[in-house]
Enzyme design. Structure first.
Site, PDB file in Angstrom:
ATOM      1  N   GLU A  55      -6.408   1.144   7.308  1.00  0.00           N
ATOM      2  CA  GLU A  55      -4.946   0.975   7.398  1.00  0.00           C
ATOM      3  C   GLU A  55      -4.337   2.028   6.484  1.00  0.00           C
ATOM      4  O   GLU A  55      -4.266   1.845   5.270  1.00  0.00           O
ATOM      5  CB  GLU A  55      -4.539  -0.425   6.925  1.00  0.00           C
ATOM      6  CG  GLU A  55      -5.041  -1.550   7.802  1.00  0.00           C
ATOM      7  CD  GLU A  55      -4.284  -1.653   9.113  1.00  0.00           C
ATOM      8  OE1 GLU A  55      -3.351  -0.856   9.341  1.00  0.00           O
ATOM      9  OE2 GLU A  55      -4.637  -2.516   9.926  1.00  0.00           O
ATOM     10  N   CYS A  69       4.267   1.114   3.882  1.00  0.00           N
ATOM     11  CA  CYS A  69       3.652   2.045   4.834  1.00  0.00           C
ATOM     12  C   CYS A  69       4.422   2.109   6.144  1.00  0.00           C
ATOM     13  O   CYS A  69       4.398   3.112   6.828  1.00  0.00           O
ATOM     14  CB  CYS A  69       2.199   1.669   5.068  1.00  0.00           C
ATOM     15  SG  CYS A  69       2.021  -0.012   5.644  1.00  0.00           S
TER      16      CYS A  69
HETATM   17  P1  NAD Z   1      -4.490   5.277  -2.520  1.00  0.00           P
HETATM   18  O1  NAD Z   1      -5.191   5.771  -1.317  1.00  0.00           O
HETATM   19  O2  NAD Z   1      -4.299   6.228  -3.643  1.00  0.00           O
HETATM   20  O3  NAD Z   1      -5.234   4.015  -3.140  1.00  0.00           O
HETATM   21  C1  NAD Z   1      -5.486   2.831  -2.390  1.00  0.00           C
HETATM   22  C2  NAD Z   1      -6.627   2.100  -3.048  1.00  0.00           C
HETATM   23  O4  NAD Z   1      -7.783   2.909  -2.944  1.00  0.00           O
HETATM   24  C3  NAD Z   1      -6.457   1.801  -4.530  1.00  0.00           C
HETATM   25  O5  NAD Z   1      -7.029   0.532  -4.788  1.00  0.00           O
HETATM   26  C4  NAD Z   1      -7.269   2.903  -5.202  1.00  0.00           C
HETATM   27  O6  NAD Z   1      -7.750   2.536  -6.457  1.00  0.00           O
HETATM   28  C5  NAD Z   1      -8.403   3.041  -4.209  1.00  0.00           C
HETATM   29  N1  NAD Z   1      -9.126   4.308  -4.213  1.00  0.00           N
HETATM   30  C6  NAD Z   1      -8.677   5.553  -4.461  1.00  0.00           C
HETATM   31  N2  NAD Z   1      -9.687   6.448  -4.349  1.00  0.00           N
HETATM   32  C7  NAD Z   1     -10.808   5.741  -4.001  1.00  0.00           C
HETATM   33  C8  NAD Z   1     -12.167   6.074  -3.732  1.00  0.00           C
HETATM   34  N3  NAD Z   1     -12.624   7.327  -3.785  1.00  0.00           N
HETATM   35  N4  NAD Z   1     -13.019   5.076  -3.405  1.00  0.00           N
HETATM   36  C9  NAD Z   1     -12.581   3.800  -3.346  1.00  0.00           C
HETATM   37  N5  NAD Z   1     -11.311   3.419  -3.596  1.00  0.00           N
HETATM   38  C10 NAD Z   1     -10.434   4.388  -3.915  1.00  0.00           C
HETATM   39  O7  NAD Z   1      -3.113   4.708  -2.001  1.00  0.00           O
HETATM   40  P2  NAD Z   1      -1.955   4.025  -2.844  1.00  0.00           P
HETATM   41  O8  NAD Z   1      -1.176   5.111  -3.504  1.00  0.00           O
HETATM   42  O9  NAD Z   1      -2.465   2.905  -3.680  1.00  0.00           O
HETATM   43  O10 NAD Z   1      -1.120   3.357  -1.671  1.00  0.00           O
HETATM   44  C11 NAD Z   1      -0.189   4.063  -0.961  1.00  0.00           C
HETATM   45  C12 NAD Z   1      -0.710   4.482   0.402  1.00  0.00           C
HETATM   46  O11 NAD Z   1      -1.200   3.355   1.113  1.00  0.00           O
HETATM   47  C13 NAD Z   1       0.386   5.054   1.267  1.00  0.00           C
HETATM   48  O12 NAD Z   1      -0.089   6.170   1.960  1.00  0.00           O
HETATM   49  C14 NAD Z   1       0.687   3.917   2.228  1.00  0.00           C
HETATM   50  O13 NAD Z   1       1.274   4.319   3.422  1.00  0.00           O
HETATM   51  C15 NAD Z   1      -0.661   3.332   2.422  1.00  0.00           C
HETATM   52  N6  NAD Z   1      -0.541   1.965   2.919  1.00  0.00           N
HETATM   53  C16 NAD Z   1      -0.935   1.703   4.203  1.00  0.00           C
HETATM   54  C17 NAD Z   1      -0.799   0.424   4.709  1.00  0.00           C
HETATM   55  C18 NAD Z   1      -1.223   0.079   6.103  1.00  0.00           C
HETATM   56  O14 NAD Z   1      -1.419  -1.095   6.383  1.00  0.00           O
HETATM   57  N7  NAD Z   1      -1.363   1.014   7.014  1.00  0.00           N
HETATM   58  C19 NAD Z   1      -0.283  -0.590   3.903  1.00  0.00           C
HETATM   59  C20 NAD Z   1       0.094  -0.289   2.608  1.00  0.00           C
HETATM   60  C21 NAD Z   1      -0.051   1.001   2.117  1.00  0.00           C
END
Ligand code: NAD
Length: 484
Positions: A253, A287
């Site tokens: 997602e 998102c």
């Molecule tokens: P992010 O990708 O930076 O982090 C998301 C999660 O992934 C966090 O828990 C982070 O600690 C973890 N993470 C980061 N690098 C990782 C790795 N190498 N291995 C494992 N985990 C890792 O995103 P964010 O800044 O927390 O959230 C914002 C983003 O999420 C936006 O792009 C938003 O659109 C998206 N989002 C999508 C949905 C959806 O349902 N499509 C919903 C909410 C947010």
């Protein structure tokens, strides 16, 4: 307002709780004030292996519990979420920043997700396929995949994590959950209330620490069968590749950059007011936030002043203060991202119609901002802002608007405002997105599918489709007559 205590942040492995003492930890910050709320411990490489082992051992028991039994535990959890909604919401506002009313709405939505998955888990049916030969029975069954790794973001820390946990547990899987480090209170709520509801130790393990180490170690482990990730496109692509290398199932997602088509047959002022509230919910850190506003020529000059007026009336402040409609951004990096996007827009000749700067020096506040641009060249039209910025542009024909709406690699949500059924149907058919909402914000309910296409990921969370991600299909063909 008397605040309830912020919870201790712990790693939980097989029921054993590990606090931040005597190990590396990081501060949890209140984005409205900069105050330190708690310390968050980091997991070690050895503990990761124990996490998988306890999760696998728990899975072997949990998968054999009846669906009714599992459902009962999840439903109790939903009741406890409603019972404790005030204190959960206060802590969510403290570490995430959103206004208290939005935090309360998130708790109620999380309880709703829990209830729905508890019920839907009782309807994981198989089927019988008519056989070609007499005496043969062909049966299809669905079996839980096993240990699932769930990784959630900070923008809806409770409801995004609950979707994964509820779905996995209801399907008979066990879960290792890594929430976003910025917003851990919600994750502790999930662990504490599920324990109180009777979830056996090991069915939900909680990890904090080095994300890359966690995903690389766990996805390489043969007992981890699936990853469900919600987050940004770059991290999602990295994790999807990692899952592919180890042939693990994945639900992704990811980010979006939702186009909004406003046709000239609408009440442009009313649509602008509705869109302002939708756009600034959770300070735009959603998102499916409506983001790229394409407004038809004849509506544009009524739409723009109404949108500016609505943005300027939004009360920005600490989410715990009465009357606050928009809180701070979740962390300092989001403010820097807004500043970068606005600098790029200004440099490239776009008009900043309102906002365009941070507010104050305490916390991570950024003004509700509207940028007008004649075309899609500025970075704001290409990159997901994930903040309180709306970018607005004119269009003449529906074909032009659709081409621009479909012009990015994202494909999550899209919105259409029109009073013409013909235009609504045409746009719904032609928008390349996982979700289309027409004349309202009608997305993200437990019973409806939620997910994207293209760079926005794959798989669904919510709706009956979501169980597919947590179940294997098994086909059994049985000849009842003995072999002679
Ligand atoms: P992010 O990708 O930076 O982090 C998301 C999660 O992934 C966090 O828990 C982070 O600690 C973890 N993470 C980061 N690098 C990782 C790795 N190498 N291995 C494992 N985990 C890792 O995103 P964010 O800044 O927390 O959230 C914002 C983003 O999420 C936006 O792009 C938003 O659109 C998206 N989002 C999508 C949905 C959806 O349902 N499509 C919903 C909410 C947010």
């Amino acid at each position: 307002m008397t605040l309830t205590a912020y919870p201790s942040i712990e790693i939980i492995i097989g029921g054993r709780r590990i606090g931040p003492q005597n190990r590396p930890s990081r501060d949890v910050i209140n984005p409205a004030t900069g105050a330190v709320l708690a310390q968050q411990p980091a997991v070690t490489a050895e503990e990761l292996i124990t996490a998988v082992e306890t999760s696998q051992a728990a899975f072997l028991q949990w998968k054999d519990r009846s669906a009714l039994d599992r459902s009962g535990i999840l439903r109790r959890m939903a009741e406890y979420l409603r019972r404790d909604e005030q204190s959960i919401a206060q802590n969510l506002t403290q570490d995430m920043g959103k206004p208290l009313a939005e935090a309360l709405a998130e708790v109620r939505s999380a309880a709703d997700y829990m209830d729905w998955h508890a019920e839907e888990g009782r309807r994981v049916y198989g089927r019988i396929i008519p056989a070609r030969l007499a005496g043969v029975q062909q049966v299809v069954t669905r079996e839980p995949v096993g240990v699932c790794l769930a990784i959630a973001p900070w923008n809806f820390p409770l409801s995004q994590s609950i979707r994964k946990v509820a779905n996995a547990l209801a399907a008979g899987c066990t879960v290792i959950l890594k929430g976003a480090s910025e917003t851990p209170s919600s994750i502790m709520v999930i662990a504490n209330l599920l324990e109180e509801a009777g979830l056996p130790a090991g069915c939900l393990n909680i990890l904090w620490g080095d994300s890359a180490m966690i995903s690389e170690t766990l996805l390489a482990h043969p007992d981890v069968k699936k990853i469900s990730f919600t987050g940004s496109v770059p991290v999602g692509k990295h994790l999807a590749a990692l899952a592919g290398r180890h042939m693990k199932r994945a639900t992704m997602e990811l980010g979006g950059h939702a186009p909004v088509l406003v046709f000239d047959d609408v009440d442009a002022e009313a649509v602008a007011r509705t869109l302002a509230l939708g756009k600034l919910r959770n300070a735009g850190q959603v998102c499916i936030s409506p983001t790229r506003f394409y407004v038809q020529d004849k509506a544009y000059d009524r739409f723009m002043p109404a949108l500016v007026d609505a943005f300027e009336k939004i009360k920005v402040g600490n989410g715990l203060d009465a009357g606050t409609q928009m809180g701070p951004l979740c962390h300092a990096g989001r403010v820097a991202a807004m500043e970068g996007l606005i600098a790029d827009a200004r440099q490239n000749g776009a008009n900043v119609a309102t906002g365009g700067q941070r507010i104050g020096n305490e916390g991570f506040f950024y003004a509700p901002t509207i940028v007008e641009t004649p075309d899609d060249r500025i970075a704001l039209m290409q990159e997901e802002p994930f903040g309180p910025i709306a970018v607005v542009s004119r269009f003449s024909t529906p074909e032009q608007a659709l081409a621009r709406a479909n012009g990015l690699p994202f494909g999550l949500a899209s919105y259409v405002f029109t009073n013409s059924l013909e235009r609504a149907d045409m746009a719904a058919a032609q928008l390349q997105a996982g979700m289309v909402s027409i004349n309202h914000f009608g997305l993200a309910l437990a019973e409806t599918p939620f997910g994207g296409i293209n760079d926005s990921g794959y798989g669904s969370e919510g709706g009956m489709e979501s169980f597919d991600g947590y179940l294997n299909t098994k086909f059994v063909s049985r000849q009842s007559r003995p072999v002679r």
